[in-house]
Design a protein around this motif. Structure first.
Motif, short mmCIF file in Angstrom:
data_model
loop_
_atom_site.label_atom_id
_atom_site.label_comp_id
_atom_site.label_asym_id
_atom_site.label_seq_id
_atom_site.Cartn_x
_atom_site.Cartn_y
_atom_site.Cartn_z
N SER A 16 35.00 25.37 -23.28
CA SER A 16 36.07 26.32 -23.59
C SER A 16 35.56 27.46 -24.47
O SER A 16 36.14 28.54 -24.47
N LEU A 17 34.49 27.23 -25.22
CA LEU A 17 33.91 28.31 -26.01
C LEU A 17 33.23 29.34 -25.12
O LEU A 17 33.14 30.52 -25.48
N ALA A 18 32.75 28.92 -23.96
CA ALA A 18 32.06 29.83 -23.05
C ALA A 18 33.03 30.73 -22.29
O ALA A 18 32.63 31.76 -21.76
N ALA A 19 34.29 30.34 -22.24
CA ALA A 19 35.28 31.13 -21.49
C ALA A 19 35.53 32.45 -22.22
O ALA A 19 35.70 32.49 -23.42
N GLY A 20 35.54 33.52 -21.46
CA GLY A 20 35.74 34.84 -22.04
C GLY A 20 37.21 35.22 -22.12
O GLY A 20 38.09 34.36 -22.10
N GLY A 21 37.46 36.51 -22.15
CA GLY A 21 38.82 37.03 -22.31
C GLY A 21 39.68 36.85 -21.08
O GLY A 21 40.57 36.03 -21.04
N ASP A 22 39.43 37.63 -20.05
CA ASP A 22 40.28 37.54 -18.86
C ASP A 22 39.76 36.46 -17.92
O ASP A 22 38.72 35.86 -18.11
N GLU A 23 40.54 36.22 -16.87
CA GLU A 23 40.26 35.08 -15.99
C GLU A 23 38.95 35.24 -15.20
O GLU A 23 38.18 34.31 -15.07
N THR A 24 38.67 36.42 -14.70
CA THR A 24 37.49 36.64 -13.87
C THR A 24 36.21 36.52 -14.68
O THR A 24 35.29 35.81 -14.28
N SER A 25 36.14 37.19 -15.80
CA SER A 25 34.92 37.10 -16.61
C SER A 25 34.78 35.73 -17.24
O SER A 25 33.66 35.26 -17.48
N GLY A 26 35.89 35.05 -17.51
CA GLY A 26 35.84 33.70 -18.05
C GLY A 26 35.24 32.72 -17.07
O GLY A 26 34.41 31.89 -17.44
N ARG A 27 35.63 32.82 -15.82
CA ARG A 27 35.07 31.94 -14.79
C ARG A 27 33.59 32.22 -14.58
O ARG A 27 32.80 31.30 -14.44
N PHE A 28 33.24 33.48 -14.59
CA PHE A 28 31.83 33.85 -14.40
C PHE A 28 30.98 33.36 -15.57
O PHE A 28 29.89 32.83 -15.37
N SER A 29 31.46 33.51 -16.79
CA SER A 29 30.68 33.08 -17.95
C SER A 29 30.54 31.57 -18.01
O SER A 29 29.49 31.05 -18.40
N ILE A 30 31.58 30.84 -17.61
CA ILE A 30 31.48 29.37 -17.56
C ILE A 30 30.47 28.96 -16.50
O ILE A 30 29.67 28.04 -16.72
N LEU A 31 30.49 29.62 -15.36
CA LEU A 31 29.53 29.30 -14.30
C LEU A 31 28.10 29.56 -14.76
O LEU A 31 27.21 28.72 -14.54
N VAL A 32 27.86 30.68 -15.39
CA VAL A 32 26.53 31.00 -15.90
C VAL A 32 26.12 29.99 -16.96
O VAL A 32 24.97 29.52 -16.99
N TYR A 33 27.04 29.61 -17.84
CA TYR A 33 26.75 28.63 -18.88
C TYR A 33 26.37 27.28 -18.28
O TYR A 33 25.38 26.67 -18.68
N ILE A 34 27.14 26.79 -17.31
CA ILE A 34 26.86 25.49 -16.70
C ILE A 34 25.51 25.51 -15.98
O ILE A 34 24.72 24.57 -16.10
N ILE A 35 25.23 26.57 -15.25
CA ILE A 35 23.95 26.66 -14.54
C ILE A 35 22.79 26.69 -15.51
O ILE A 35 21.77 26.02 -15.32
N SER A 36 22.92 27.44 -16.60
CA SER A 36 21.81 27.52 -17.56
C SER A 36 21.62 26.20 -18.30
O SER A 36 20.48 25.79 -18.56
N VAL A 37 22.70 25.48 -18.63
CA VAL A 37 22.55 24.18 -19.29
C VAL A 37 21.88 23.19 -18.35
O VAL A 37 20.97 22.46 -18.74
#
Length: 70
Positions: free
Chosen positions: A32-53
């Protein structure tokens, strides 16, 4: 007493450390910390976070296995 990188890589507990690290980093509060402001950028940032982890965990496991197999 200092622990060098070589000493850490020779311990079997490193697998447990990787498991705990993956469990913590891929759990809900951290995601939930990786989620950004709006829905589109939040989904993208979570995806990038999961892939990098996942990449870091798999790379660490691979290097640990290569180091201990010699």
């Amino acid at each position: 007493m200092t622990i060098s990188r070589k000493d850490l890589m020779e311990q079997d507990e490193f697998w447990v450390l990787l498991f705990i690290l993956g469990s913590v980093l891929l759990n809900w509060p951290i995601l939930s910390l990786a989620a950004g402001g709006d829905e589109t950028s939040g989904r993208f940032s979570i995806l990038v976070y999961i892939i990098s982890v996942w990449l870091v965990i798999i790379l660490s496991a691979y290097l640990f296995d290569r180091w201990t197999s010699n």
